[in-house]
Motif scaffolding. Structure first.
Motif, PDB file in Angstrom:
ATOM      1  N   UNK A  49       0.847  -1.194   0.000  1.00  0.00           N
ATOM      2  CA  UNK A  49       0.000   0.000   0.000  1.00  0.00           C
ATOM      3  C   UNK A  49       0.878   1.239   0.000  1.00  0.00           C
ATOM      4  N   UNK A  50       0.422   2.252  -0.689  1.00  0.00           N
ATOM      5  CA  UNK A  50       1.060   3.555  -0.614  1.00  0.00           C
ATOM      6  C   UNK A  50       0.631   4.209   0.696  1.00  0.00           C
ATOM      7  N   UNK A  51       1.324   5.251   1.091  1.00  0.00           N
ATOM      8  CA  UNK A  51       0.985   5.948   2.326  1.00  0.00           C
ATOM      9  C   UNK A  51       1.140   7.445   2.126  1.00  0.00           C
ATOM     10  N   UNK A  52       0.246   8.191   2.756  1.00  0.00           N
ATOM     11  CA  UNK A  52       0.310   9.651   2.685  1.00  0.00           C
ATOM     12  C   UNK A  52      -0.040  10.235   4.036  1.00  0.00           C
ATOM     13  N   UNK A  64       8.252   7.315  10.495  1.00  0.00           N
ATOM     14  CA  UNK A  64       8.347   5.878  10.745  1.00  0.00           C
ATOM     15  C   UNK A  64       8.554   5.059   9.478  1.00  0.00           C
ATOM     16  N   UNK A  65       8.082   5.574   8.354  1.00  0.00           N
ATOM     17  CA  UNK A  65       8.137   4.795   7.123  1.00  0.00           C
ATOM     18  C   UNK A  65       8.698   5.639   5.987  1.00  0.00           C
ATOM     19  N   UNK A  66       9.351   4.963   5.074  1.00  0.00           N
ATOM     20  CA  UNK A  66       9.920   5.642   3.918  1.00  0.00           C
ATOM     21  C   UNK A  66       8.848   5.843   2.848  1.00  0.00           C
ATOM     22  N   UNK A  67       9.105   6.804   1.975  1.00  0.00           N
ATOM     23  CA  UNK A  67       8.270   7.054   0.797  1.00  0.00           C
ATOM     24  C   UNK A  67       6.827   7.417   1.154  1.00  0.00           C
ATOM     25  N   UNK A  68       6.635   8.060   2.302  1.00  0.00           N
ATOM     26  CA  UNK A  68       5.309   8.553   2.656  1.00  0.00           C
ATOM     27  C   UNK A  68       5.081   9.888   1.943  1.00  0.00           C
ATOM     28  N   UNK A  69       4.047   9.947   1.138  1.00  0.00           N
ATOM     29  CA  UNK A  69       3.755  11.164   0.395  1.00  0.00           C
ATOM     30  C   UNK A  69       3.175  12.223   1.335  1.00  0.00           C
ATOM     31  N   UNK A  70       3.455  13.490   1.025  1.00  0.00           N
ATOM     32  CA  UNK A  70       2.927  14.593   1.819  1.00  0.00           C
ATOM     33  C   UNK A  70       2.652  15.788   0.909  1.00  0.00           C
ATOM     34  N   UNK A  71       1.503  16.448   1.084  1.00  0.00           N
ATOM     35  CA  UNK A  71       1.314  17.721   0.377  1.00  0.00           C
ATOM     36  C   UNK A  71       2.303  18.736   0.931  1.00  0.00           C
ATOM     37  N   UNK A  72       2.717  19.669   0.098  1.00  0.00           N
ATOM     38  CA  UNK A  72       3.725  20.645   0.533  1.00  0.00           C
ATOM     39  C   UNK A  72       3.088  21.861   1.192  1.00  0.00           C
ATOM     40  N   UNK A  73       1.895  21.690   1.739  1.00  0.00           N
ATOM     41  CA  UNK A  73       1.195  22.779   2.398  1.00  0.00           C
ATOM     42  C   UNK A  73       0.341  22.221   3.528  1.00  0.00           C
ATOM     43  N   UNK A  74       0.016  23.068   4.499  1.00  0.00           N
ATOM     44  CA  UNK A  74      -0.931  22.711   5.543  1.00  0.00           C
ATOM     45  C   UNK A  74      -2.299  23.358   5.321  1.00  0.00           C
ATOM     46  N   UNK A  75      -2.415  24.127   4.254  1.00  0.00           N
ATOM     47  CA  UNK A  75      -3.672  24.805   3.951  1.00  0.00           C
ATOM     48  C   UNK A  75      -4.729  23.791   3.538  1.00  0.00           C
ATOM     49  N   UNK A  76      -5.904  23.884   4.142  1.00  0.00           N
ATOM     50  CA  UNK A  76      -6.944  22.913   3.891  1.00  0.00           C
ATOM     51  C   UNK A  76      -7.418  22.860   2.454  1.00  0.00           C
ATOM     52  N   UNK A  78      -5.742  23.797  -0.340  1.00  0.00           N
ATOM     53  CA  UNK A  78      -4.704  23.236  -1.191  1.00  0.00           C
ATOM     54  C   UNK A  78      -4.530  21.746  -0.946  1.00  0.00           C
ATOM     55  N   UNK A  79      -4.626  21.345   0.314  1.00  0.00           N
ATOM     56  CA  UNK A  79      -4.490  19.929   0.634  1.00  0.00           C
ATOM     57  C   UNK A  79      -5.651  19.123   0.047  1.00  0.00           C
ATOM     58  N   UNK A  80      -6.847  19.717   0.024  1.00  0.00           N
ATOM     59  CA  UNK A  80      -7.993  19.037  -0.578  1.00  0.00           C
ATOM     60  C   UNK A  80      -7.763  18.813  -2.070  1.00  0.00           C
ATOM     61  N   UNK A  85      -6.328  14.855  -6.450  1.00  0.00           N
ATOM     62  CA  UNK A  85      -5.418  14.313  -7.462  1.00  0.00           C
ATOM     63  C   UNK A  85      -4.880  12.948  -7.044  1.00  0.00           C
ATOM     64  N   UNK A  86      -4.596  12.809  -5.748  1.00  0.00           N
ATOM     65  CA  UNK A  86      -4.031  11.551  -5.256  1.00  0.00           C
ATOM     66  C   UNK A  86      -5.059  10.428  -5.355  1.00  0.00           C
ATOM     67  N   UNK A  87      -6.297  10.719  -5.024  1.00  0.00           N
ATOM     68  CA  UNK A  87      -7.336   9.706  -5.128  1.00  0.00           C
ATOM     69  C   UNK A  87      -7.590   9.321  -6.580  1.00  0.00           C
ATOM     70  N   UNK A  88      -7.528  10.290  -7.482  1.00  0.00           N
ATOM     71  CA  UNK A  88      -7.647   9.978  -8.912  1.00  0.00           C
ATOM     72  C   UNK A  88      -6.557   8.994  -9.329  1.00  0.00           C
ATOM     73  N   UNK A  89      -5.347   9.240  -8.852  1.00  0.00           N
ATOM     74  CA  UNK A  89      -4.227   8.346  -9.172  1.00  0.00           C
ATOM     75  C   UNK A  89      -4.472   6.944  -8.615  1.00  0.00           C
ATOM     76  N   UNK A  90      -4.906   6.863  -7.359  1.00  0.00           N
ATOM     77  CA  UNK A  90      -5.138   5.560  -6.736  1.00  0.00           C
ATOM     78  C   UNK A  90      -6.220   4.777  -7.475  1.00  0.00           C
ATOM     79  N   UNK A  91      -7.277   5.467  -7.889  1.00  0.00           N
ATOM     80  CA  UNK A  91      -8.345   4.778  -8.606  1.00  0.00           C
ATOM     81  C   UNK A  91      -7.874   4.313  -9.978  1.00  0.00           C
TER      82      UNK A  91
END
Length: 261
Positions: A49-52, A64-76, A78-80, A85-91
């Protein structure tokens, strides 16, 4: 409380399907401990599984884990967008993933507001959404569950994980969680099909020792350390406690074993 704990026949069977976990919980609810356990079990069983990490305040999963994806912002907002985009990729990839949200997250709520049929869209794409809410005995910990359930985010695979480790030693777990059990948000979620699970207590000093040495639970149980470690394994009594905790976790989460990535 026994009546609230699910029988295996109640849980949706997600075996063989890619799964995306949406994990929410306030600080100190035990969310990171749970995620570490889930990812270790996944690795032991050959799952992938991927992780974010999307928690706007604490993205400890990435430590704790390598290759955990993170948005480069804390703004709600932008994060949405990042989440969309991430969910589109997963699907598109039919990939499993674990998404770590904080108790104060707004990105998922914004996503659900914009795409109220998010669960149906994911299911139609062949990816099963799994909602996981980590809570302690405070009724305030139900805030994320309340907000997302009211917004319409109600995957058939929804678990509310009750952290026994947050219970004061002077109380039984049922006494400590009594207000949560009586709360309308909790009862309504169970009424529509969510499952309540216990996360058994791991003694704080044992958990702190494992975390301080950056051990996996399996390493702690088996008296192992990383190859380059300069320290000894944890002691025998602590190893026994970890072994019993892992056995208890396997028992408690057995009904939703097919929900694991």
């Amino acid at each position: 409380m026994a009546a609230l704990l699910p029988a295996a026949a109640v849980a949706a069977d997600l075996a063989g399907k890619p799964k995306v976990w949406f994990v929410s919980g306030p600080g100190r609810s035990g969310k990171t401990t749970l995620l570490r356990y889930v990812m270790e079990v996944m690795a032991e069983n050959g799952g992938v599984a991927l992780a974010a990490a999307l928690d706007p305040q604490n993205r400890s999963l990435a430590t704790w884990f390598q290759d955990v994806m993170q948005p480069d912002t804390n703004d709600g907002v932008q994060t949405a967008r990042w989440l969309s985009d991430y969910l589109d990729y997963l699907m598109a990839q039919k990939a499993s993933a674990i998404l770590d949200f904080g108790g104060g997250d707004t990105a998922l709520a914004k996503m659900v507001h914009e795409v109220p049929d998010l669960c149906a869209v994911m299911t139609a794409a062949g990816v099963a959404p799994v909602a996981c809410y980590m809570i302690g005995p405070r009724v305030e910990d139900l805030a994320s569950l309340d907000a997302l359930e009211q917004a319409g985010f109600q995957p058939p695979a929804t678990m509310i994980v009750l952290n026994e480790g947050r219970v004061d030693s002077s109380l039984s777990r049922d006494e400590a969680f009594a207000r949560v059990f009586r709360h309308s948000v909790f009862k309504q979620a169970l009424g529509r099909g969510a499952l309540a699970l216990w996360m058994p207590r791991l003694e704080p000093e044992v958990a702190a020792d494992i975390e301080g040495r950056r051990l996996t639970f399996g390493q702690a149980r088996d008296g192992q350390v990383p190859p380059d470690a300069k320290f000894a394994p944890i002691g025998g009594f602590k190893r026994s406690m970890v072994r019993r905790w892992l056995e208890a976790m396997e028992h408690e989460f057995g009904p939703v074993a097919s929900w694991m990535p």
